[in-house]
Design a protein around this motif. Structure first.
Motif, PDB file in Angstrom:
ATOM      1  N   GLY A   9       0.431   5.784  -4.918  1.00 44.03           N
ATOM      2  CA  GLY A   9      -0.548   6.545  -3.906  1.00 44.03           C
ATOM      3  C   GLY A   9      -1.803   7.231  -4.974  1.00 44.03           C
ATOM      4  N   GLY A  10      -2.189   7.504  -3.663  1.00 49.27           N
ATOM      5  CA  GLY A  10      -3.539   8.843  -4.030  1.00 49.27           C
ATOM      6  C   GLY A  10      -3.184   9.777  -4.922  1.00 49.27           C
ATOM      7  N   GLY A  11      -1.627  10.308  -5.068  1.00 49.22           N
ATOM      8  CA  GLY A  11      -1.182  11.227  -5.445  1.00 49.22           C
ATOM      9  C   GLY A  11      -1.340  13.109  -4.439  1.00 49.22           C
ATOM     10  N   THR A  12      -0.522  13.633  -4.666  1.00 45.34           N
ATOM     11  CA  THR A  12      -0.555  15.295  -4.118  1.00 45.34           C
ATOM     12  C   THR A  12      -0.308  16.008  -5.376  1.00 45.34           C
ATOM     13  N   ARG A  13      -1.592  17.055  -5.345  1.00 49.12           N
ATOM     14  CA  ARG A  13      -1.411  17.798  -5.900  1.00 49.12           C
ATOM     15  C   ARG A  13      -0.158  19.655  -5.898  1.00 49.12           C
ATOM     16  N   LEU A  14       0.093  19.884  -6.459  1.00 49.36           N
ATOM     17  CA  LEU A  14       1.299  20.792  -6.056  1.00 49.36           C
ATOM     18  C   LEU A  14       1.466  21.609  -6.273  1.00 49.36           C
ATOM     19  N   MET A  15       0.903  22.891  -5.541  1.00 42.78           N
ATOM     20  CA  MET A  15       1.026  24.249  -6.770  1.00 42.78           C
ATOM     21  C   MET A  15       1.230  25.272  -6.189  1.00 42.78           C
ATOM     22  N   VAL A  16       2.219  26.069  -6.437  1.00 38.92           N
ATOM     23  CA  VAL A  16       3.533  27.026  -6.419  1.00 38.92           C
ATOM     24  C   VAL A  16       2.851  27.683  -6.613  1.00 38.92           C
ATOM     25  N   LYS A  17       2.802  28.971  -5.663  1.00 35.07           N
ATOM     26  CA  LYS A  17       2.690  30.654  -6.253  1.00 35.07           C
ATOM     27  C   LYS A  17       3.228  31.409  -6.112  1.00 35.07           C
TER      28      LYS A  17
ATOM     29  N   ARG B  97       0.253  -1.435   0.070  1.00 31.95           N
ATOM     30  CA  ARG B  97      -0.669   0.268   0.106  1.00 31.95           C
ATOM     31  C   ARG B  97       0.450   1.597   0.303  1.00 31.95           C
ATOM     32  N   VAL B  98       0.139   2.275  -0.557  1.00 29.45           N
ATOM     33  CA  VAL B  98       0.751   3.727  -0.682  1.00 29.45           C
ATOM     34  C   VAL B  98      -0.065   4.912  -0.277  1.00 29.45           C
ATOM     35  N   THR B  99       0.610   5.634   0.746  1.00 26.73           N
ATOM     36  CA  THR B  99      -0.215   6.616   1.000  1.00 26.73           C
ATOM     37  C   THR B  99       0.651   7.465   1.206  1.00 26.73           C
ATOM     38  N   GLN B 100      -0.491   8.554   0.629  1.00 24.73           N
ATOM     39  CA  GLN B 100       0.220   9.779   0.149  1.00 24.73           C
ATOM     40  C   GLN B 100      -0.541  11.020   0.637  1.00 24.73           C
ATOM     41  N   PRO B 101      -0.541  11.541   2.348  1.00 25.59           N
ATOM     42  CA  PRO B 101      -1.701  11.508   3.073  1.00 25.59           C
ATOM     43  C   PRO B 101      -2.209  13.597   2.550  1.00 25.59           C
ATOM     44  N   GLU B 102      -1.785  13.895   1.714  1.00 28.53           N
ATOM     45  CA  GLU B 102      -1.884  14.960   1.565  1.00 28.53           C
ATOM     46  C   GLU B 102      -2.410  15.374  -0.205  1.00 28.53           C
ATOM     47  N   LYS B 103      -3.196  15.910  -0.361  1.00 26.27           N
ATOM     48  CA  LYS B 103      -4.506  15.585  -1.174  1.00 26.27           C
ATOM     49  C   LYS B 103      -3.812  17.477  -2.635  1.00 26.27           C
ATOM     50  N   LEU B 104      -3.738  18.047  -1.746  1.00 26.03           N
ATOM     51  CA  LEU B 104      -2.805  19.043  -2.279  1.00 26.03           C
ATOM     52  C   LEU B 104      -2.061  20.190  -1.346  1.00 26.03           C
ATOM     53  N   LEU B 105      -0.664  20.404  -1.917  1.00 28.39           N
ATOM     54  CA  LEU B 105       0.344  21.113  -1.346  1.00 28.39           C
ATOM     55  C   LEU B 105       0.333  22.550  -1.775  1.00 28.39           C
ATOM     56  N   SER B 106       0.248  23.517  -1.591  1.00 20.47           N
ATOM     57  CA  SER B 106       0.493  24.948  -0.985  1.00 20.47           C
ATOM     58  C   SER B 106       1.665  25.650  -1.163  1.00 20.47           C
ATOM     59  N   VAL B 107       2.334  26.008  -2.024  1.00 21.87           N
ATOM     60  CA  VAL B 107       3.555  26.462  -1.734  1.00 21.87           C
ATOM     61  C   VAL B 107       4.090  28.075  -2.231  1.00 21.87           C
TER      62      VAL B 107
END
Lengths: 115, 109
Positions: free
Chosen positions: B100-108, B3-13
């Motif tokens: 894993g379920g994936g994490t969307r990275l948004m760089v502002k 099993r692969v777990t990515q706890p954050e659906k969205l990460l914004s920096v």
């Protein structure tokens, strides 16, 4: 090299129908894997074909079947469609003898909507 | 079972800030782990593999077997890093990946 190509890109079916999706692997690749990606989730492994045989299978029912042709292209068939089969279906190709384990080349996917 | 777990659906920096995308796994054998990335309107593609210990586009990832983690890090995020990131594990031999379920990275900016 166009890379991995899939067809059709989008299709709509109704419950109970059957669907066939097609995939041509990247030039020189001999292995094709199919993944299902539901909205908001990561891709889930369906099965993999090598030398025209199913080599491994994920946790999917027998309604999901496939085929690989001598030219390495592949088809994914889904029978008795359910609403829950709505997803993006990704094809990925690789070379069995590649030294880069885990490097899959993905197509753009076929988006299936079941109504 | 693996099993692969990515706890954050969205990460914004913000641009220039450090980035860490988390990935935890469960696997009974010796894992091979990967990060795949999907940029907007592009295909899913391999970013890096733990076994090669490489830095790609400034990203690195260290396999921590004690914590069963494979976090992806970059010291200074760029706007072009904005994408969907998937952590993946090879299941047996034969290139069968568990994602894993994936994490969307948004760089502002």
């Amino acid at each position: 090299d166009a890379g991995v190509t899939q067809s059709p890109t989008h299709l709509i079916k109704t419950r109970g129908q059957q669907v066939t999706l097609r995939c041509s692997p990247k030039s020189g690749h001999d292995t094709v894997s199919w993944y299902q990606q539901a909205l908001g989730q990561g891709p889930q492994f369906i099965f993999q074909y090598y030398e025209e045989e199913e080599r491994q299978r994920g946790n999917f029912p027998d309604r999901f079947s496939g085929h690989q042709f001598p030219n390495y292209s592949s088809e994914l068939n889904v029978n008795a469609l359910l609403l829950g089969d709505s997803a993006l279906y990704l094809c990925a190709s690789s070379l069995t003898t590649s030294p880069v384990a885990g490097e899959l080349f993905f197509g753009e996917g076929s988006r299936l909507t079941v109504l | 079972a693996q099993r692969v777990t990515q706890p954050e659906k969205l990460l914004s920096v913000f641009k220039g800030a450090p980035v860490e995308l988390k990935c935890n796994y469960s696997y009974s054998g010796s894992p091979e782990l990967f990060w795949y990335v999907q940029y907007s309107r592009q295909r899913l593609q391999l970013l890096l593999r733990h076994i090669s210990r490489e830095s790609i586009k400034g990203f690195t990832a260290d396999l921590n077997k004690g914590e069963t983690s494979f976090h992806l890090k970059k010291p200074f995020a760029q706007e072009e890093d904005s994408a969907m990131y998937y952590c993946a594990l090879i299941r047996n031999a034969g290139n069968m990946l568990t994602f894993g379920g994936g994490t969307r990275l948004m760089v502002k900016p």
